[in-house]
Scaffold this motif. Sequence first.
Motif, PDB file in Angstrom:
ATOM      1  N   ALA A  34     -99.379-100.994 116.446  1.00  0.00           N
ATOM      2  CA  ALA A  34     -98.574-100.515 117.094  1.00  0.00           C
ATOM      3  C   ALA A  34     -98.530-100.791 118.879  1.00  0.00           C
ATOM      4  N   GLY A  35     -97.127-101.261 119.246  1.00  0.00           N
ATOM      5  CA  GLY A  35     -97.781-101.477 120.837  1.00  0.00           C
ATOM      6  C   GLY A  35     -97.620-102.568 120.730  1.00  0.00           C
ATOM      7  N   GLY A  36     -97.811-103.458 119.815  1.00  0.00           N
ATOM      8  CA  GLY A  36     -98.401-104.969 119.882  1.00  0.00           C
ATOM      9  C   GLY A  36     -96.772-106.422 120.076  1.00  0.00           C
ATOM     10  N   SER A  37     -97.594-106.674 120.336  1.00  0.00           N
ATOM     11  CA  SER A  37     -96.114-108.283 120.065  1.00  0.00           C
ATOM     12  C   SER A  37     -96.624-109.302 118.987  1.00  0.00           C
ATOM     13  N   LEU A  38     -94.830-109.065 118.284  1.00  0.00           N
ATOM     14  CA  LEU A  38     -94.762-110.811 117.808  1.00  0.00           C
ATOM     15  C   LEU A  38     -94.277-111.537 118.101  1.00  0.00           C
ATOM     16  N   THR A  39     -93.626-112.743 117.674  1.00  0.00           N
ATOM     17  CA  THR A  39     -92.227-113.438 117.344  1.00  0.00           C
ATOM     18  C   THR A  39     -92.345-114.110 115.806  1.00  0.00           C
ATOM     19  N   LEU A  40     -91.280-113.894 115.689  1.00  0.00           N
ATOM     20  CA  LEU A  40     -90.500-114.211 114.613  1.00  0.00           C
ATOM     21  C   LEU A  40     -89.331-116.243 114.977  1.00  0.00           C
ATOM     22  N   SER A  41     -89.630-116.935 113.682  1.00  0.00           N
ATOM     23  CA  SER A  41     -89.306-117.648 114.272  1.00  0.00           C
ATOM     24  C   SER A  41     -88.673-117.874 112.664  1.00  0.00           C
ATOM     25  N   CYS A  42     -87.373-118.867 112.746  1.00  0.00           N
ATOM     26  CA  CYS A  42     -86.768-118.909 112.060  1.00  0.00           C
ATOM     27  C   CYS A  42     -85.823-120.635 112.135  1.00  0.00           C
ATOM     28  N   VAL A  43     -86.089-121.515 110.782  1.00  0.00           N
ATOM     29  CA  VAL A  43     -85.893-122.606 111.614  1.00  0.00           C
ATOM     30  C   VAL A  43     -84.427-123.031 110.304  1.00  0.00           C
ATOM     31  N   ALA A  44     -83.551-124.151 110.873  1.00  0.00           N
ATOM     32  CA  ALA A  44     -82.075-124.046 110.234  1.00  0.00           C
ATOM     33  C   ALA A  44     -82.457-125.407 109.631  1.00  0.00           C
ATOM     34  N   SER A  45     -82.473-125.810 108.495  1.00  0.00           N
ATOM     35  CA  SER A  45     -81.352-127.488 107.815  1.00  0.00           C
ATOM     36  C   SER A  45     -80.810-127.740 106.998  1.00  0.00           C
ATOM     37  N   GLY A  46     -79.635-128.641 107.165  1.00  0.00           N
ATOM     38  CA  GLY A  46     -78.851-129.183 106.587  1.00  0.00           C
ATOM     39  C   GLY A  46     -77.245-128.409 107.374  1.00  0.00           C
ATOM     40  N   ILE A  47     -77.777-127.944 108.696  1.00  0.00           N
ATOM     41  CA  ILE A  47     -76.531-128.381 109.449  1.00  0.00           C
ATOM     42  C   ILE A  47     -76.171-129.164 109.496  1.00  0.00           C
ATOM     43  N   ASN A  48     -74.677-128.531 109.371  1.00  0.00           N
ATOM     44  CA  ASN A  48     -74.172-130.416 110.179  1.00  0.00           C
ATOM     45  C   ASN A  48     -73.210-130.121 111.686  1.00  0.00           C
ATOM     46  N   ASP A  49     -73.572-129.221 112.286  1.00  0.00           N
ATOM     47  CA  ASP A  49     -72.489-129.041 113.529  1.00  0.00           C
ATOM     48  C   ASP A  49     -73.358-128.072 114.090  1.00  0.00           C
ATOM     49  N   ASN A  50     -73.064-127.395 115.275  1.00  0.00           N
ATOM     50  CA  ASN A  50     -73.389-126.496 116.543  1.00  0.00           C
ATOM     51  C   ASN A  50     -72.776-124.844 115.984  1.00  0.00           C
ATOM     52  N   ARG A  51     -71.958-124.644 115.505  1.00  0.00           N
ATOM     53  CA  ARG A  51     -71.033-123.903 115.832  1.00  0.00           C
ATOM     54  C   ARG A  51     -71.179-122.493 114.229  1.00  0.00           C
ATOM     55  N   TYR A  52     -72.392-122.079 114.215  1.00  0.00           N
ATOM     56  CA  TYR A  52     -72.684-121.635 113.746  1.00  0.00           C
ATOM     57  C   TYR A  52     -73.204-120.290 114.548  1.00  0.00           C
ATOM     58  N   ASP A  53     -73.068-118.636 113.855  1.00  0.00           N
ATOM     59  CA  ASP A  53     -74.034-117.680 114.826  1.00  0.00           C
ATOM     60  C   ASP A  53     -75.118-118.021 113.975  1.00  0.00           C
ATOM     61  N   MET A  54     -76.268-116.605 114.625  1.00  0.00           N
ATOM     62  CA  MET A  54     -77.369-116.684 113.861  1.00  0.00           C
ATOM     63  C   MET A  54     -77.936-115.067 113.756  1.00  0.00           C
ATOM     64  N   GLY A  55     -79.262-114.517 113.324  1.00  0.00           N
ATOM     65  CA  GLY A  55     -78.890-113.178 113.818  1.00  0.00           C
ATOM     66  C   GLY A  55     -80.984-112.789 112.550  1.00  0.00           C
ATOM     67  N   TRP A  56     -80.865-112.004 112.999  1.00  0.00           N
ATOM     68  CA  TRP A  56     -82.366-111.066 112.359  1.00  0.00           C
ATOM     69  C   TRP A  56     -82.182-109.998 111.570  1.00  0.00           C
ATOM     70  N   TYR A  57     -82.304-109.714 110.334  1.00  0.00           N
ATOM     71  CA  TYR A  57     -81.695-108.017 110.205  1.00  0.00           C
ATOM     72  C   TYR A  57     -83.398-107.463 109.856  1.00  0.00           C
TER      73      TYR A  57
END
Length: 115
Positions: free
Chosen positions: A14-37
């Motif tokens: 508790a009180g610490g930090s983390l960084t999550l990453s997500c890499v998407a592949s197979g996308i053909n354009d930049n018209r997308y929304d992304m999010g974390w759940y």
Amino acid sequence: QVQLVESGGGLVQAGGSLTLSCVASGINDNRYDMGWYRQAPGQVRELVATVSEGDHTVYADSVKGRWTISRDSAKNTLNLQMGSLKPEDTAVYYCRLRNHGFIYWGRGTQVTVSS
């Protein structure tokens, strides 16, 4: 086929930090929304933070001021910088992408915050 791969989860005090990453592949354009759940045991999946195609961000009240979502469209990457972590942040964190009306999910990464 769009694929999302999350990384960066783990065990933190508790009180610490983390960084999550997500890499998407197979996308053909930049018209997308992304999010974390996230989904805690016995709970429904809930929104943590999202970033739109136009870089508009939305945060759950529970993480506002503690976390920052960011995207790198050139690399199709989404990050979540999590600070001041609390035990109640413990959950599986999922990356989500919406592109032309289609929704894709990653398999999730576990974040556990010990008290």
